[in-house]
Scaffold this active site. Structure first.
Site, PDB file in Angstrom:
ATOM      1  N   ASN A   6       0.858  -1.184   0.000  1.00  0.00           N
ATOM      2  CA  ASN A   6       0.000   0.000   0.000  1.00  0.00           C
ATOM      3  C   ASN A   6       0.897   1.238   0.000  1.00  0.00           C
ATOM      4  O   ASN A   6       1.406   1.636   1.034  1.00  0.00           O
ATOM      5  CB  ASN A   6      -0.910  -0.029   1.241  1.00  0.00           C
ATOM      6  CG  ASN A   6      -1.815   1.185   1.319  1.00  0.00           C
ATOM      7  OD1 ASN A   6      -1.837   2.011   0.400  1.00  0.00           O
ATOM      8  ND2 ASN A   6      -2.555   1.305   2.411  1.00  0.00           N
ATOM      9  N   HIS A  85      -9.812   0.924   4.677  1.00  0.00           N
ATOM     10  CA  HIS A  85      -8.586   1.261   5.410  1.00  0.00           C
ATOM     11  C   HIS A  85      -8.909   2.289   6.495  1.00  0.00           C
ATOM     12  O   HIS A  85      -9.699   3.207   6.279  1.00  0.00           O
ATOM     13  CB  HIS A  85      -7.526   1.810   4.455  1.00  0.00           C
ATOM     14  CG  HIS A  85      -6.159   1.822   5.067  1.00  0.00           C
ATOM     15  ND1 HIS A  85      -5.779   2.768   5.996  1.00  0.00           N
ATOM     16  CD2 HIS A  85      -5.106   0.982   4.929  1.00  0.00           C
ATOM     17  CE1 HIS A  85      -4.544   2.502   6.379  1.00  0.00           C
ATOM     18  NE2 HIS A  85      -4.106   1.426   5.761  1.00  0.00           N
ATOM     19  N   GLU A 157      -5.460  -4.786  10.625  1.00  0.00           N
ATOM     20  CA  GLU A 157      -4.504  -3.701  10.858  1.00  0.00           C
ATOM     21  C   GLU A 157      -4.890  -2.947  12.130  1.00  0.00           C
ATOM     22  O   GLU A 157      -5.766  -2.065  12.088  1.00  0.00           O
ATOM     23  CB  GLU A 157      -4.517  -2.713   9.680  1.00  0.00           C
ATOM     24  CG  GLU A 157      -4.101  -3.319   8.354  1.00  0.00           C
ATOM     25  CD  GLU A 157      -3.534  -2.261   7.403  1.00  0.00           C
ATOM     26  OE1 GLU A 157      -2.417  -2.461   6.944  1.00  0.00           O
ATOM     27  OE2 GLU A 157      -4.206  -1.250   7.138  1.00  0.00           O
ATOM     28  N   SER A 193       3.225  -1.644  10.754  1.00  0.00           N
ATOM     29  CA  SER A 193       4.650  -1.596  11.131  1.00  0.00           C
ATOM     30  C   SER A 193       5.404  -2.896  10.867  1.00  0.00           C
ATOM     31  O   SER A 193       6.431  -3.141  11.499  1.00  0.00           O
ATOM     32  CB  SER A 193       4.802  -1.189  12.598  1.00  0.00           C
ATOM     33  OG  SER A 193       4.333   0.137  12.791  1.00  0.00           O
TER      34      SER A 193
HETATM   35  P1  13P Z   1       2.748   0.676   7.911  1.00  0.00           P
HETATM   36  O1  13P Z   1       3.318  -0.601   7.364  1.00  0.00           O
HETATM   37  O2  13P Z   1       3.468   1.908   7.418  1.00  0.00           O
HETATM   38  O3  13P Z   1       2.574   0.637   9.386  1.00  0.00           O
HETATM   39  O4  13P Z   1       1.283   0.821   7.284  1.00  0.00           O
HETATM   40  C1  13P Z   1       0.424  -0.271   7.330  1.00  0.00           C
HETATM   41  C2  13P Z   1      -0.757   0.048   6.499  1.00  0.00           C
HETATM   42  O5  13P Z   1      -1.535   0.915   6.821  1.00  0.00           O
HETATM   43  C3  13P Z   1      -0.933  -0.719   5.259  1.00  0.00           C
HETATM   44  O6  13P Z   1      -2.192  -0.520   4.733  1.00  0.00           O
END
Ligand code: 13P
Length: 230
Positions: A6, A85, A157, A193
């Site tokens: 993403n 999201h 997430e 992360s």
């Molecule tokens: P990070 O990997 O930067 O934490 O973002 C995760 C994310 O929101 C993917 O959609």
């Protein structure tokens, strides 16, 4: 394993062209899906990595200024689309009901949804994470046929983990993914992360079917290390 990238709202045209070239040197047999900014989709020329979008309109074609409808995405080779999201739920105030409509539009067009869910820090502290995730998924997938439901890719997430460097414990991840899989017979990705340093720990969770990467998606060299460790 599925590795979905993403890019969020990043990269100018020239930056994207360089990035795409570098990404092409990430060798892997895993299913990789690139979700670039919408403006870069027509520039995408690689075939090893599947193409995804970061959003779709909940409306069909017609008088909806600024919207991009699902068949337009298909016409540019898009096979997957992130929806729900947390950044769009927060910034664009997207509701569970709108996300449900997007699931319907995507299936009508033959695009596989990557449906995001996850709790805030406060919701976890209050012990409400399953209630929140259950509601997000149940509304999004309400009335979707069993056949289509099984094709959805769910991305867990935790909002407090996105871009913060904070990662849930493996037990916390397993608890949530087991919960999701007890409700829906879907592939479940982890996002938040995840990177080339913590993947050794994360991959101990056998229930994780892949990853949705934000920050790491923009670093092809680190991404190479990450996919080699999967
Ligand atoms: P990070 O990997 O930067 O934490 O973002 C995760 C994310 O929101 C993917 O959609």
């Amino acid at each position: 394993m599925i590795v979905a990238l993403n890019n969020k709202s990043n990269l100018t045209k020239d930056e994207f062209l360089k990035y795409q070239f570098e990404l092409n040197h990430v060798e892997t047999n895993h299913l990789m899906i690139l979700c670039p900014s919408i403006v870069h989709i027509p520039l995408y020329t690689e075939s090893k990595i599947k193409l995804g979008a970061q959003n779709v309109s909940c409306t069909a074609k017609g008088a909806h200024t600024g919207e991009i409808y699902a068949d337009q995405l298909v016409s540019y080779g898009v096979e997957y689309c992130i929806i729900g999201h947390s950044e769009r739920r927060q910034d664009q105030k997207e509701s569970d009901e709108e996300i449900h409509e997007k699931v319907e539009r995507l299936f009508e067009a033959g695009i596989t949804p990557i449906l995001c869910c996850g709790e805030t820090k406060e919701e976890r502290e209050e012990g409400r994470e399953k209630e929140v995730i259950g509601r997000e998924l149940d509304i999004a997938l309400n009335g979707i046929s069993e056949e289509d439901k099984a094709r959805v890719i769910i991305a867990y997430e935790p909002i407090w983990s996105i871009g913060t460097g904070l990662i849930p414990t493996n037990d916390q991840i397993i608890d949530i993914i087991d919960f999701i899989k007890s409700k829906y017979n879907c592939k479940v990705l982890y996002g938040g992360s995840a990177n080339d340093n913590n993947i050794d720990e994360l991959k101990q969770c056998a229930c994780i079917d892949g990853y949705l990467l934000g920050g790491l998606s923009l670093k092809p060299d680190n991404l190479k290390v990450f996919v080699n460790k999967l």
